[in-house]
Design a protein around this motif. Structure first.
Motif, PDB file in Angstrom:
ATOM      1  N   GLU A  78      15.390   7.155  59.505  1.00 39.27           N
ATOM      2  CA  GLU A  78      14.423   7.617  58.506  1.00 39.27           C
ATOM      3  C   GLU A  78      14.164   9.109  58.642  1.00 39.27           C
ATOM      4  O   GLU A  78      13.985   9.816  57.639  1.00 39.27           O
ATOM      5  N   ARG A  79      14.150   9.584  59.877  1.00 38.15           N
ATOM      6  CA  ARG A  79      13.944  11.019  60.102  1.00 38.15           C
ATOM      7  C   ARG A  79      15.112  11.827  59.547  1.00 38.15           C
ATOM      8  O   ARG A  79      14.922  12.923  58.994  1.00 38.15           O
ATOM      9  N   ILE A  80      16.310  11.297  59.679  1.00 41.68           N
ATOM     10  CA  ILE A  80      17.484  11.970  59.104  1.00 41.68           C
ATOM     11  C   ILE A  80      17.314  12.098  57.601  1.00 41.68           C
ATOM     12  O   ILE A  80      17.566  13.167  57.017  1.00 41.68           O
ATOM     13  N   ILE A  81      16.876  11.039  56.950  1.00 36.93           N
ATOM     14  CA  ILE A  81      16.689  11.060  55.496  1.00 36.93           C
ATOM     15  C   ILE A  81      15.574  12.021  55.105  1.00 36.93           C
ATOM     16  O   ILE A  81      15.686  12.773  54.144  1.00 36.93           O
ATOM     17  N   GLU A  82      14.484  12.015  55.872  1.00 32.47           N
ATOM     18  CA  GLU A  82      13.337  12.878  55.561  1.00 32.47           C
ATOM     19  C   GLU A  82      13.686  14.359  55.639  1.00 32.47           C
ATOM     20  O   GLU A  82      13.125  15.189  54.916  1.00 32.47           O
ATOM     21  N   THR A  83      14.598  14.710  56.531  1.00 35.49           N
ATOM     22  CA  THR A  83      14.898  16.129  56.784  1.00 35.49           C
ATOM     23  C   THR A  83      16.229  16.571  56.217  1.00 35.49           C
ATOM     24  O   THR A  83      16.663  17.692  56.467  1.00 35.49           O
ATOM     25  N   ARG A  84      16.874  15.737  55.431  1.00 37.93           N
ATOM     26  CA  ARG A  84      18.231  16.076  54.993  1.00 37.93           C
ATOM     27  C   ARG A  84      18.296  17.301  54.091  1.00 37.93           C
ATOM     28  O   ARG A  84      19.341  17.920  53.952  1.00 37.93           O
ATOM     29  N   TYR A  85      17.166  17.665  53.430  1.00 37.23           N
ATOM     30  CA  TYR A  85      17.165  18.845  52.563  1.00 37.23           C
ATOM     31  C   TYR A  85      16.598  20.082  53.248  1.00 37.23           C
ATOM     32  O   TYR A  85      16.521  21.139  52.644  1.00 37.23           O
ATOM     33  N   SER A  86      16.166  19.932  54.504  1.00 34.01           N
ATOM     34  CA  SER A  86      15.428  21.035  55.127  1.00 34.01           C
ATOM     35  C   SER A  86      16.290  22.240  55.421  1.00 34.01           C
ATOM     36  O   SER A  86      15.840  23.362  55.385  1.00 34.01           O
ATOM     37  N   ARG A  87      17.575  22.021  55.697  1.00 38.90           N
ATOM     38  CA  ARG A  87      18.413  23.172  55.997  1.00 38.90           C
ATOM     39  C   ARG A  87      19.196  23.594  54.763  1.00 38.90           C
ATOM     40  O   ARG A  87      20.291  23.153  54.513  1.00 38.90           O
ATOM     41  N   THR A  88      18.583  24.441  53.971  1.00 40.74           N
ATOM     42  CA  THR A  88      19.239  24.963  52.780  1.00 40.74           C
ATOM     43  C   THR A  88      19.527  26.448  52.926  1.00 40.74           C
ATOM     44  O   THR A  88      19.987  27.076  51.991  1.00 40.74           O
ATOM     45  N   ARG A  89      19.236  27.001  54.071  1.00 42.53           N
ATOM     46  CA  ARG A  89      19.499  28.411  54.314  1.00 42.53           C
ATOM     47  C   ARG A  89      20.539  28.553  55.414  1.00 42.53           C
ATOM     48  O   ARG A  89      20.537  27.801  56.390  1.00 42.53           O
ATOM     49  N   PRO A  90      21.399  29.545  55.275  1.00 43.75           N
ATOM     50  CA  PRO A  90      22.412  29.756  56.310  1.00 43.75           C
ATOM     51  C   PRO A  90      21.782  30.203  57.625  1.00 43.75           C
ATOM     52  O   PRO A  90      20.663  30.747  57.645  1.00 43.75           O
ATOM     53  N   PRO A  91      22.483  30.020  58.741  1.00 41.18           N
ATOM     54  CA  PRO A  91      21.968  30.483  60.038  1.00 41.18           C
ATOM     55  C   PRO A  91      21.707  31.991  60.010  1.00 41.18           C
ATOM     56  O   PRO A  91      22.458  32.750  59.405  1.00 41.18           O
ATOM     57  N   GLY A  92      20.651  32.419  60.646  1.00 37.37           N
ATOM     58  CA  GLY A  92      20.337  33.843  60.722  1.00 37.37           C
ATOM     59  C   GLY A  92      19.501  34.361  59.575  1.00 37.37           C
ATOM     60  O   GLY A  92      18.956  35.470  59.644  1.00 37.37           O
ATOM     61  N   PHE A  93      19.366  33.563  58.506  1.00 40.66           N
ATOM     62  CA  PHE A  93      18.687  34.070  57.325  1.00 40.66           C
ATOM     63  C   PHE A  93      17.185  34.216  57.522  1.00 40.66           C
ATOM     64  O   PHE A  93      16.572  35.155  56.995  1.00 40.66           O
ATOM     65  N   GLU A  94      16.581  33.297  58.268  1.00 40.06           N
ATOM     66  CA  GLU A  94      15.143  33.384  58.502  1.00 40.06           C
ATOM     67  C   GLU A  94      14.781  34.696  59.199  1.00 40.06           C
ATOM     68  O   GLU A  94      13.823  35.370  58.837  1.00 40.06           O
ATOM     69  N   GLN A  95      15.561  35.068  60.221  1.00 38.73           N
ATOM     70  CA  GLN A  95      15.296  36.322  60.929  1.00 38.73           C
ATOM     71  C   GLN A  95      15.585  37.517  60.030  1.00 38.73           C
ATOM     72  O   GLN A  95      14.874  38.528  60.048  1.00 38.73           O
ATOM     73  N   TYR A  96      16.621  37.389  59.191  1.00 34.74           N
ATOM     74  CA  TYR A  96      16.934  38.451  58.241  1.00 34.74           C
ATOM     75  C   TYR A  96      15.741  38.751  57.338  1.00 34.74           C
ATOM     76  O   TYR A  96      15.412  39.910  57.066  1.00 34.74           O
ATOM     77  N   LEU A  97      15.065  37.699  56.869  1.00 35.03           N
ATOM     78  CA  LEU A  97      13.923  37.884  55.967  1.00 35.03           C
ATOM     79  C   LEU A  97      12.814  38.700  56.617  1.00 35.03           C
ATOM     80  O   LEU A  97      12.117  39.461  55.940  1.00 35.03           O
ATOM     81  N   GLU A  98      12.657  38.547  57.925  1.00 36.27           N
ATOM     82  CA  GLU A  98      11.632  39.313  58.636  1.00 36.27           C
ATOM     83  C   GLU A  98      11.956  40.803  58.613  1.00 36.27           C
ATOM     84  O   GLU A  98      11.050  41.650  58.555  1.00 36.27           O
ATOM     85  N   TYR A  99      13.228  41.128  58.659  1.00 39.27           N
ATOM     86  CA  TYR A  99      13.642  42.528  58.571  1.00 39.27           C
ATOM     87  C   TYR A  99      13.549  43.044  57.139  1.00 39.27           C
ATOM     88  O   TYR A  99      13.131  44.181  56.889  1.00 39.27           O
ATOM     89  N   GLU A 100      13.948  42.219  56.184  1.00 34.90           N
ATOM     90  CA  GLU A 100      14.048  42.648  54.783  1.00 34.90           C
ATOM     91  C   GLU A 100      12.737  43.206  54.260  1.00 34.90           C
ATOM     92  O   GLU A 100      12.714  44.228  53.560  1.00 34.90           O
ATOM     93  N   VAL A 101      11.634  42.560  54.589  1.00 40.60           N
ATOM     94  CA  VAL A 101      10.337  42.943  54.044  1.00 40.60           C
ATOM     95  C   VAL A 101       9.884  44.319  54.535  1.00 40.60           C
ATOM     96  O   VAL A 101       9.034  44.962  53.908  1.00 40.60           O
ATOM     97  N   ASN A 102      10.477  44.812  55.618  1.00 40.26           N
ATOM     98  CA  ASN A 102      10.085  46.110  56.181  1.00 40.26           C
ATOM     99  C   ASN A 102      11.150  47.189  56.011  1.00 40.26           C
ATOM    100  O   ASN A 102      10.965  48.308  56.497  1.00 40.26           O
ATOM    101  N   ALA A 103      12.225  46.882  55.319  1.00 45.11           N
ATOM    102  CA  ALA A 103      13.321  47.838  55.178  1.00 45.11           C
ATOM    103  C   ALA A 103      12.967  48.964  54.208  1.00 45.11           C
ATOM    104  O   ALA A 103      12.214  48.778  53.246  1.00 45.11           O
TER     105      ALA A 103
END
Length: 272
Positions: A78-103
């Motif tokens: 059930e946990r697999i089903i609940e989280t199957r859409y959670s990873r829609t961003r490529p690896p590294g993108f979350e950290q990239y966003l932190e930089y983008e806002v201050n560029a």
């Protein structure tokens, strides 16, 4: 479901696999013995344990019955089903966003789609509809919110380079694409944004290997983010970023002038 060549790395799938291996080994069963007892192929057991396949609900329940786990594997499924859409961003993108806002400077090259920072809502919604699931609307709102940095009084200077295929491929309806091209024309006429096109006639060039973004800062070294086939990579090491800057220079060397680029976008919009 057929097995994948590369293993899944979603935490819920990995946890299921580790629990299966732990319970099987604790019961002193090899894969074939467990498979025979459950009525499954031993190759399927191996695929699940190596994270190269996802378990069915029937398989999860069969494990619970066999190992008497009080529903552990069903809950993990059930946990697999609940989280199957959670990873829609490529690896590294979350950290990239932190930089983008201050560029202070954005150098963006797109090989197949308009950069998220310059997408209209209709264009972005079309792309997010391919992701599907309940997280699509959330991702859409997040993408549009990112664009606020371009409207800030102290917003970054943006240099956007698009392969010509980006403006020729219709994403969504003709109306959606016309709106997107009109938005690019408007952006390209602002003081802080420059839009250029790499024309079809160039043939093979360095940019065809994937999209590229370079973020520049006044108080720290540049960083780079590359994306290809849904995989992302954030680069911070000086030598790695320097290589990406060279690639950017090679790409920009093939672009049309700003005026010529805007004319090509205008012509593509009028064709729709």
């Amino acid at each position: 479901m057929p097995a994948r060549s590369e293993p899944y790395d979603a935490p819920a799938i990995v946890t299921f696999a580790k629990e299966l291996t732990a319970w099987r080994e604790a019961s002193v069963q090899n894969k074939k013995q467990l498979a025979d007892a459950l009525g499954y192929a031993d190759s399927y057991i191996g695929q699940i344990e190596r994270c190269k396949n996802t378990p069915s609900p029937e398989f999860a329940e069969a494990l619970d019955t066999f190992f008497k786990t009080n529903g552990l594997f069903r809950r993990l499924w059930e946990r697999i089903i609940e989280t199957r859409y959670s990873r829609t961003r490529p690896p590294g993108f979350e950290q990239y966003l932190e930089y983008e806002v201050n560029a202070d400077r954005l150098r963006i090259y797109c090989t197949s789609l308009v950069s998220g920072l310059f997408q209209t809502e209709g264009y972005a919604r079309t792309i997010m509809s391919m992701v599907g699931g309940p997280i699509a609307e959330q991702r859409l709102r997040e993408r549009l919110a990112r664009q606020e940095i371009l409207g800030r009084e102290d917003g970054p200077y943006a240099f956007l380079v698009l392969d010509e295929v980006v403006i020729r491929r219709t994403i969504g309806s003709g109306e959606v694409m016309r709106e997107q091209l009109a938005h690019l024309l408007e952006a390209g006429q602002s003081e802080r944004t420059q839009v250029q096109i790499v024309p079809y006639g160039v043939g093979y060039y360095a940019g065809l290997s994937g999209s590229l973004t370079l973020l520049g800062f006044t108080d720290r070294p540049d960083v780079s983010y590359t994306e290809s086939s849904g995989e992302g990579l954030l680069l911070e090491r000086h030598d790695s970023v320097a290589h990406q800057i060279l690639k950017w220079d090679q790409i920009q060397g093939h672009t049309l002038s700003v005026a010529e680029s805007l004319a090509v976008i205008q012509e593509a919009m009028e064709r729709l």
